[in-house]
Design a protein around this motif. Structure first.
Motif, PDB file in Angstrom:
ATOM      1  N   ALA A  66       0.836  -1.207   0.000  1.00 22.21           N
ATOM      2  CA  ALA A  66       0.000   0.000   0.000  1.00 22.21           C
ATOM      3  C   ALA A  66       0.868   1.254   0.000  1.00 22.21           C
ATOM      4  O   ALA A  66       0.564   2.217  -0.718  1.00 22.21           O
ATOM      5  CB  ALA A  66      -0.934  -0.004   1.203  1.00 22.21           C
ATOM      6  N   ALA A  67       1.959   1.245   0.751  1.00 22.06           N
ATOM      7  CA  ALA A  67       2.876   2.384   0.754  1.00 22.06           C
ATOM      8  C   ALA A  67       3.502   2.566  -0.627  1.00 22.06           C
ATOM      9  O   ALA A  67       3.650   3.695  -1.111  1.00 22.06           O
ATOM     10  CB  ALA A  67       3.957   2.193   1.816  1.00 22.06           C
ATOM     11  N   PHE A  68       3.855   1.461  -1.278  1.00 25.97           N
ATOM     12  CA  PHE A  68       4.419   1.536  -2.626  1.00 25.97           C
ATOM     13  C   PHE A  68       3.409   2.125  -3.607  1.00 25.97           C
ATOM     14  O   PHE A  68       3.739   3.013  -4.398  1.00 25.97           O
ATOM     15  CB  PHE A  68       4.857   0.147  -3.101  1.00 25.97           C
ATOM     16  N   VAL A  69       2.177   1.640  -3.574  1.00 25.83           N
ATOM     17  CA  VAL A  69       1.149   2.113  -4.494  1.00 25.83           C
ATOM     18  C   VAL A  69       0.839   3.596  -4.248  1.00 25.83           C
ATOM     19  O   VAL A  69       0.713   4.380  -5.196  1.00 25.83           O
ATOM     20  CB  VAL A  69      -0.129   1.246  -4.394  1.00 25.83           C
ATOM     21  N   LEU A  70       0.733   3.986  -2.986  1.00 27.35           N
ATOM     22  CA  LEU A  70       0.477   5.386  -2.676  1.00 27.35           C
ATOM     23  C   LEU A  70       1.633   6.278  -3.122  1.00 27.35           C
ATOM     24  O   LEU A  70       1.418   7.391  -3.608  1.00 27.35           O
ATOM     25  CB  LEU A  70       0.201   5.564  -1.187  1.00 27.35           C
ATOM     26  N   ASN A  71       2.860   5.798  -2.962  1.00 30.02           N
ATOM     27  CA  ASN A  71       4.006   6.552  -3.450  1.00 30.02           C
ATOM     28  C   ASN A  71       3.970   6.647  -4.972  1.00 30.02           C
ATOM     29  O   ASN A  71       4.310   7.691  -5.538  1.00 30.02           O
ATOM     30  CB  ASN A  71       5.315   5.921  -2.993  1.00 30.02           C
ATOM     31  N   TYR A  72       3.539   5.607  -5.637  1.00 24.87           N
ATOM     32  CA  TYR A  72       3.421   5.627  -7.094  1.00 24.87           C
ATOM     33  C   TYR A  72       2.378   6.662  -7.539  1.00 24.87           C
ATOM     34  O   TYR A  72       2.588   7.404  -8.493  1.00 24.87           O
ATOM     35  CB  TYR A  72       3.038   4.238  -7.612  1.00 24.87           C
ATOM     36  N   ILE A  73       1.286   6.728  -6.814  1.00 23.75           N
ATOM     37  CA  ILE A  73       0.208   7.652  -7.166  1.00 23.75           C
ATOM     38  C   ILE A  73       0.592   9.098  -6.851  1.00 23.75           C
ATOM     39  O   ILE A  73       0.421   9.990  -7.685  1.00 23.75           O
ATOM     40  CB  ILE A  73      -1.094   7.269  -6.432  1.00 23.75           C
ATOM     41  N   TYR A  74       1.105   9.338  -5.646  1.00 27.79           N
ATOM     42  CA  TYR A  74       1.349  10.704  -5.194  1.00 27.79           C
ATOM     43  C   TYR A  74       2.778  11.195  -5.407  1.00 27.79           C
ATOM     44  O   TYR A  74       3.044  12.390  -5.250  1.00 27.79           O
ATOM     45  CB  TYR A  74       0.972  10.840  -3.717  1.00 27.79           C
ATOM     46  N   GLY A  75       3.705  10.305  -5.719  1.00 29.23           N
ATOM     47  CA  GLY A  75       5.075  10.709  -6.030  1.00 29.23           C
ATOM     48  C   GLY A  75       5.830  11.321  -4.861  1.00 29.23           C
ATOM     49  O   GLY A  75       6.554  12.296  -5.029  1.00 29.23           O
ATOM     50  N   TRP A  76       5.682  10.761  -3.667  1.00 30.87           N
ATOM     51  CA  TRP A  76       6.377  11.278  -2.502  1.00 30.87           C
ATOM     52  C   TRP A  76       7.890  11.166  -2.647  1.00 30.87           C
ATOM     53  O   TRP A  76       8.620  12.075  -2.307  1.00 30.87           O
ATOM     54  CB  TRP A  76       5.936  10.535  -1.246  1.00 30.87           C
ATOM     55  N   VAL A  77       8.360  10.007  -3.105  1.00 32.59           N
ATOM     56  CA  VAL A  77       9.791   9.781  -3.326  1.00 32.59           C
ATOM     57  C   VAL A  77       9.964   9.425  -4.792  1.00 32.59           C
ATOM     58  O   VAL A  77       9.377   8.454  -5.277  1.00 32.59           O
ATOM     59  CB  VAL A  77      10.324   8.637  -2.432  1.00 32.59           C
ATOM     60  N   THR A  78      10.779  10.217  -5.494  1.00 31.25           N
ATOM     61  CA  THR A  78      11.005   9.988  -6.922  1.00 31.25           C
ATOM     62  C   THR A  78      12.443   9.530  -7.142  1.00 31.25           C
ATOM     63  O   THR A  78      13.302   9.728  -6.274  1.00 31.25           O
ATOM     64  CB  THR A  78      10.754  11.281  -7.725  1.00 31.25           C
ATOM     65  N   PRO A  79      12.740   8.949  -8.296  1.00 31.13           N
ATOM     66  CA  PRO A  79      14.122   8.556  -8.583  1.00 31.13           C
ATOM     67  C   PRO A  79      15.091   9.736  -8.541  1.00 31.13           C
ATOM     68  O   PRO A  79      16.246   9.589  -8.151  1.00 31.13           O
ATOM     69  CB  PRO A  79      14.038   7.957  -9.987  1.00 31.13           C
ATOM     70  N   ALA A  80      14.632  10.917  -8.932  1.00 29.20           N
ATOM     71  CA  ALA A  80      15.502  12.094  -8.901  1.00 29.20           C
ATOM     72  C   ALA A  80      15.916  12.437  -7.469  1.00 29.20           C
ATOM     73  O   ALA A  80      17.027  12.923  -7.235  1.00 29.20           O
ATOM     74  CB  ALA A  80      14.797  13.276  -9.540  1.00 29.20           C
ATOM     75  N   MET A  81      15.039  12.185  -6.500  1.00 30.41           N
ATOM     76  CA  MET A  81      15.372  12.454  -5.104  1.00 30.41           C
ATOM     77  C   MET A  81      16.435  11.498  -4.579  1.00 30.41           C
ATOM     78  O   MET A  81      17.135  11.819  -3.617  1.00 30.41           O
ATOM     79  CB  MET A  81      14.126  12.332  -4.230  1.00 30.41           C
ATOM     80  N   LEU A  82      16.545  10.342  -5.186  1.00 26.82           N
ATOM     81  CA  LEU A  82      17.489   9.323  -4.730  1.00 26.82           C
ATOM     82  C   LEU A  82      18.789   9.322  -5.535  1.00 26.82           C
ATOM     83  O   LEU A  82      19.615   8.437  -5.358  1.00 26.82           O
ATOM     84  CB  LEU A  82      16.833   7.937  -4.803  1.00 26.82           C
ATOM     85  N   ASP A  83      18.975  10.320  -6.413  1.00 30.10           N
ATOM     86  CA  ASP A  83      20.180  10.403  -7.236  1.00 30.10           C
ATOM     87  C   ASP A  83      21.281  11.086  -6.425  1.00 30.10           C
ATOM     88  O   ASP A  83      21.384  12.308  -6.393  1.00 30.10           O
ATOM     89  CB  ASP A  83      19.885  11.174  -8.527  1.00 30.10           C
ATOM     90  N   PHE A  84      22.106  10.277  -5.776  1.00 22.74           N
ATOM     91  CA  PHE A  84      23.172  10.809  -4.943  1.00 22.74           C
ATOM     92  C   PHE A  84      24.454  11.061  -5.740  1.00 22.74           C
ATOM     93  O   PHE A  84      25.367  11.716  -5.254  1.00 22.74           O
ATOM     94  CB  PHE A  84      23.460   9.870  -3.778  1.00 22.74           C
ATOM     95  N   VAL A  85      24.527  10.542  -6.972  1.00 23.47           N
ATOM     96  CA  VAL A  85      25.709  10.742  -7.811  1.00 23.47           C
ATOM     97  C   VAL A  85      25.674  12.137  -8.430  1.00 23.47           C
ATOM     98  O   VAL A  85      26.684  12.831  -8.465  1.00 23.47           O
ATOM     99  CB  VAL A  85      25.770   9.656  -8.921  1.00 23.47           C
ATOM    100  N   ASN A  86      24.515  12.565  -8.919  1.00 24.54           N
ATOM    101  CA  ASN A  86      24.339  13.890  -9.510  1.00 24.54           C
ATOM    102  C   ASN A  86      23.286  14.662  -8.712  1.00 24.54           C
ATOM    103  O   ASN A  86      22.155  14.804  -9.151  1.00 24.54           O
ATOM    104  CB  ASN A  86      23.891  13.781 -10.975  1.00 24.54           C
TER     105      ASN A  86
END
Length: 92
Positions: A66-86
């Protein structure tokens, strides 16, 4: 997202949740005060209740899914937020 994708993701969450839930609530034969069977590991659980473990795993997997689906819908954490290289490319 298609329902088949949601089902596959739920199955993966369920499979990974087994490893999260399995160690909790386990009591060894030594802790219970029971008798050891020859060849039994000292760390082996005294009683293994598959139904109780399956219920716990299902609850944890449903919460994670459910947390995954809600994150998919609302975009709380995006791949850009997890880009620690750039970090300059991250949103926020």
């Amino acid at each position: 997202m298609r329902w088949t994708s949601l089902l596959a993701i739920y199955f993966l969450c369920w499979a990974f949740s087994v490893f999260l839930v399995l160690p909790f609530g386990v009591r060894t034969t030594h802790e219970v005060g029971g008798e050891f069977i020859p060849g039994q590991a000292e760390s082996a659980p005294h009683e293994f209740n598959i139904k109780r473990v399956a219920i716990r795993v299902t609850i944890v997997a449903t919460i994670v899914w459910a947390a995954f689906v809600l994150n998919y819908i609302y975009g709380w954490v995006t791949p850009a937020m997890l880009d620690f290289v750039n970090p300059s490319n991250s949103a926020g």
